[in-house]
Design an enzyme around this catalytic site. Structure first.
Site: not given
Ligand code: BDP
Length: 648
Positions: A203, A447, A500, A536
């Site tokens: 991404d 990932e 997320y 993250e």
């Molecule tokens: C994560 C990835 C990261 C993405 C992020 C996203 O590791 O590179 O930019 O998601 O979706 O899974 O913002």
């Protein structure tokens, strides 16, 4: 493989399996070494021919580039994508050509006791280099430096100028790191002739070009090729184990001096390997963990040798931080004390220059990190410039040093060819960054599809190889796979997990976050009994979008997601969670898609490095964490409270 992929790649395939040779010491000036930077404007041309191969067919490296067609002025370092107005160049896939004429000092070209080296900080992704039309180097991988000894070429004639030509191909295949695929679309009713796209599973925008400084430097012909330093602590005594490799002569003497910040010699030794003992050593502590963080000694290495032409000396000075790193079942220890990562994930990314190295940007980013109270970052998702790592050493910002192993999701990317390349990349990365005290852990991937059958063997091998290269640091990879399905997790030292909640599912439902996160932490810990880093988490916010009650993409929603995560992190950091890294430090460019609004907006700063509301929230949290968890000395606590922007 589709024939077109071969066309786009061309000579990329010549060089698979190049063995790692020699050291990769950062070029520093010394009484025996000079350097000449080649930053500035280079001549440039993208090869838009249908097979992307005209440059090789017409041998553009043979004569000045302007003689084979029109050229552009291209700044170095910079990505080539965003500096012009040409949409086709922005999205170009294939070979681009860079060229620069250089005038070298006369001594470099006439003194045969001088070794002249061309060093390229990074060329994304595959590079071939010629000097005066002669092939001198090839390198695969866009994020690590490579060199060529060009002494013979520049010392062979009366000219003191030389022409450097670099052809760079940004094509990604299932066997590159990161991987990608080229897809040719041939329906004439839908696509123009020759239409193809580069697909990737990561991404961020695949910026390309000469991203980091290019320079020419000298050493004597008998020279210090590599130094490896590892450090330990025995009560108050700092231990510095060193190993020095010399090239060019079998007979030489080495003297080694360790100097403190006042320039006083605190320990000395001789020979290519040994241990220096430093009584009452100043340890290298992370930012906010000690009142004098990031203490650096200087290791001065002096080489003398007798050659047919007389005595030769070489000098190299390496900054050294004395510190230890260890991992227990539930803690990450630096100098024997529990360390909690409160920091960020970054990208090398900015307006106009793309991934090009830029001093003002670097200083701004470190100002923001310190303002934020961040003590760590991960080099998501590839190794960063050496100058970045040097500042981390100097400021005490702890680094999880990540390889470009991002987006490994295809089964083809788990075969032997990919594995061999991944092992080589880890060798190059460890060789480059092994002496940085700031680097406390290697991350071999982000990932990957670690649930696929070959992933178990693949990661077992890459992690074991990395540990063999550097037994002094833990190794991880970053997962977003379910704890039950993850075949790589048994091999890592620390579980790094991305999530997320209430962003990629349960949109808008902030109330699910605490439950889902707590359950996830418990499952990982119960299964592996290893410390966990929330590597993250985050939500996108378009700066200036406001909505209360919070709605996705507003600054309020980004803040609210973070607050929910923090509630759980605050419970679990007392047990086994050893860190939290926000995604992301700043907004950054991605491929175009309906999911992205001129890039990824999960930054707590905009791409121009201005704060969103979440930045103030994190700042308050990080300083509070520093005050609660980081101070082991009471004198420090008062000093920190003084400096802290908040009064707790
Ligand atoms: C994560 C990835 C990261 C993405 C992020 C996203 O590791 O590179 O930019 O998601 O979706 O899974 O913002």
């Amino acid at each position: 493989m589709h024939a077109g992929v071969w066309a786009a790649l061309g000579p990329l395939l010549w060089a698979c399996g190049l063995a790692l040779q020699g050291g990769m010491l950062y070029p520093r000036e010394s009484p025996s070494r000079e350097r000449k930077e080649l930053d500035g404007l280079w001549s440039f041309r993208a090869d838009f021919s249908e097979n992307r191969h005209q440059g090789f067919e017409q041998q553009w490296y043979r004569t000045p580039l302007r003689e084979s067609g029109p050229t552009l002025d291209m700044p170095v370092p910079s990505s080539f994508n965003d500096v012009g107005q040409d949409r086709q160049l922005r999205n170009f896939v294939g070979w681009v050509w860079y060229e620069r004429e250089v005038t070298l000092p006369q001594r470099w070209t006439q003194d045969l006791g001088t070794r002249v080296v061309l060093r390229i900080g990074s060329a994304h992704y595959y590079a071939i280099v010629w000097v005066n039309g002669v092939h001198v180097a090839e390198h695969e991988g866009g994020h690590l430096p490579f060199e060529a000894d060009i002494s013979k070429l520049v010392q062979s004639g009366p000219l003191s100028s030389c022409r450097i030509t670099i052809a760079i191909n940004n094509t990604l295949t299932p066997h590159t790191l990161p991987p990608g695929t080229i897809l040719h679309k041939t329906d004439p009713a839908m696509y123009p002739k020759g239409y193809f796209v580069q697909n990737t599973n990561f991404d961020f925008f695949n910026y390309a070009g000469l991203h980091r400084p290019v320079l020419v430097y000298t050493t004597p012909t008998t020279y210090i090729d590599d130094i490896t330093v590892t450090t330990g602590v025995d009560q108050d005594t700092g231990l510095v184990d060193y190993q020095i490799f010399v090239q060019g002569n079998e007979y030489f003497q080495l003297e080694v001096y360790l100097l403190d910040q006042e320039g006083k010699v605190v320990a000395q030794g001789t020979g290519g390997r040994g241990q220096l003992q430093v009584p009452n050593a100043h340890l290298w502590w992370p930012y906010l963990m000690h009142e004098h963080p990031a203490y650096l000694y200087s290791l001065e290495v002096r080489l003398t040798a007798q050659t047919a032409a007389g005595a030769v000396s070489d000098f190299y000075t390496l900054p050294v931080g004395i510190r230890t790193v260890a991992v227990t079942e539930h803690q990450f220890l630096i100098n024997g004390k529990p360390f909690y990562f409160h920091g960020v994930n970054k990208h090398e990314d900015a307006d106009i220059r793309g991934k090009g190295f830029d001093w003002p940007l670097l200083v701004k980013d470190f100002s923001l990190l310190r303002w934020l109270g961040a003590n760590a970052f991960r080099t998501s998702h590839y190794p960063y410039a050496e100058e970045v790592m040097q500042l981390c050493d100097r400021y005490g910002i702890v680094v999880i040093d990540e390889s470009p192993g991002v987006g490994i999701v295809l089964v083809q990317s788990y075969g032997n060819e990919s594995l061999q390349h991944h092992l080589e990349v880890m060798e190059e990365l460890v060789r480059r960054d092994k002496n940085h005290p700031a680097v406390v852990m290697w991350s071999v991937a982000n990932e990957p599809a670690s649930f696929l059958k070959p992933a178990g063997y693949y990661f077992k091998t890459v992690i074991a190889h990395t540990k063999a290269l550097d037994p002094s640091r833990p190794v991880t990879f970053v997962t977003n796979t379910n704890y039950e399905a993850d075949l790589g997790a048994p091999y890592v030292d620390v579980i790094c997990v991305n999530s997320y909640y209430s962003w990629y599912h349960d949109y808008g439902h902030l109330e699910v976050i605490q439950l889902q996160l707590a359950t996830e932490f418990e499952n990982w810990y119960r299964t592996y009994q290893k410390p966990i880093i929330q590597s993250e988490y985050g939500a996108a916010a378009i700066a200036g979008f406001h909505q209360d009650p919070p709605v996705m993409f507003s600054e309020e929603y980004q803040k609210a997601v973070l607050e929910q995560y923090h509630l759980v992190l605050d419970q679990r950091r007392k047990d086994y969670v050893v860190g939290e890294l926000i995604w992301n430090f700043a907004d950054f460019m991605t491929n175009q898609s309906p999911q992205r609004v001129i890039g990824n907006k999960k930054g707590i700063f905009t791409r121009q490095r201005q704060p969103k509301a979440a930045a103030f929230l994190l700042r308050e949290r990080y300083w509070k964490l520093a005050n609660e968890t980081m101070y082991h000395q009471s004198s420090m606590k008062s000093r920190c409270l003084e400096n802290s922007p908040f009064n707790f």
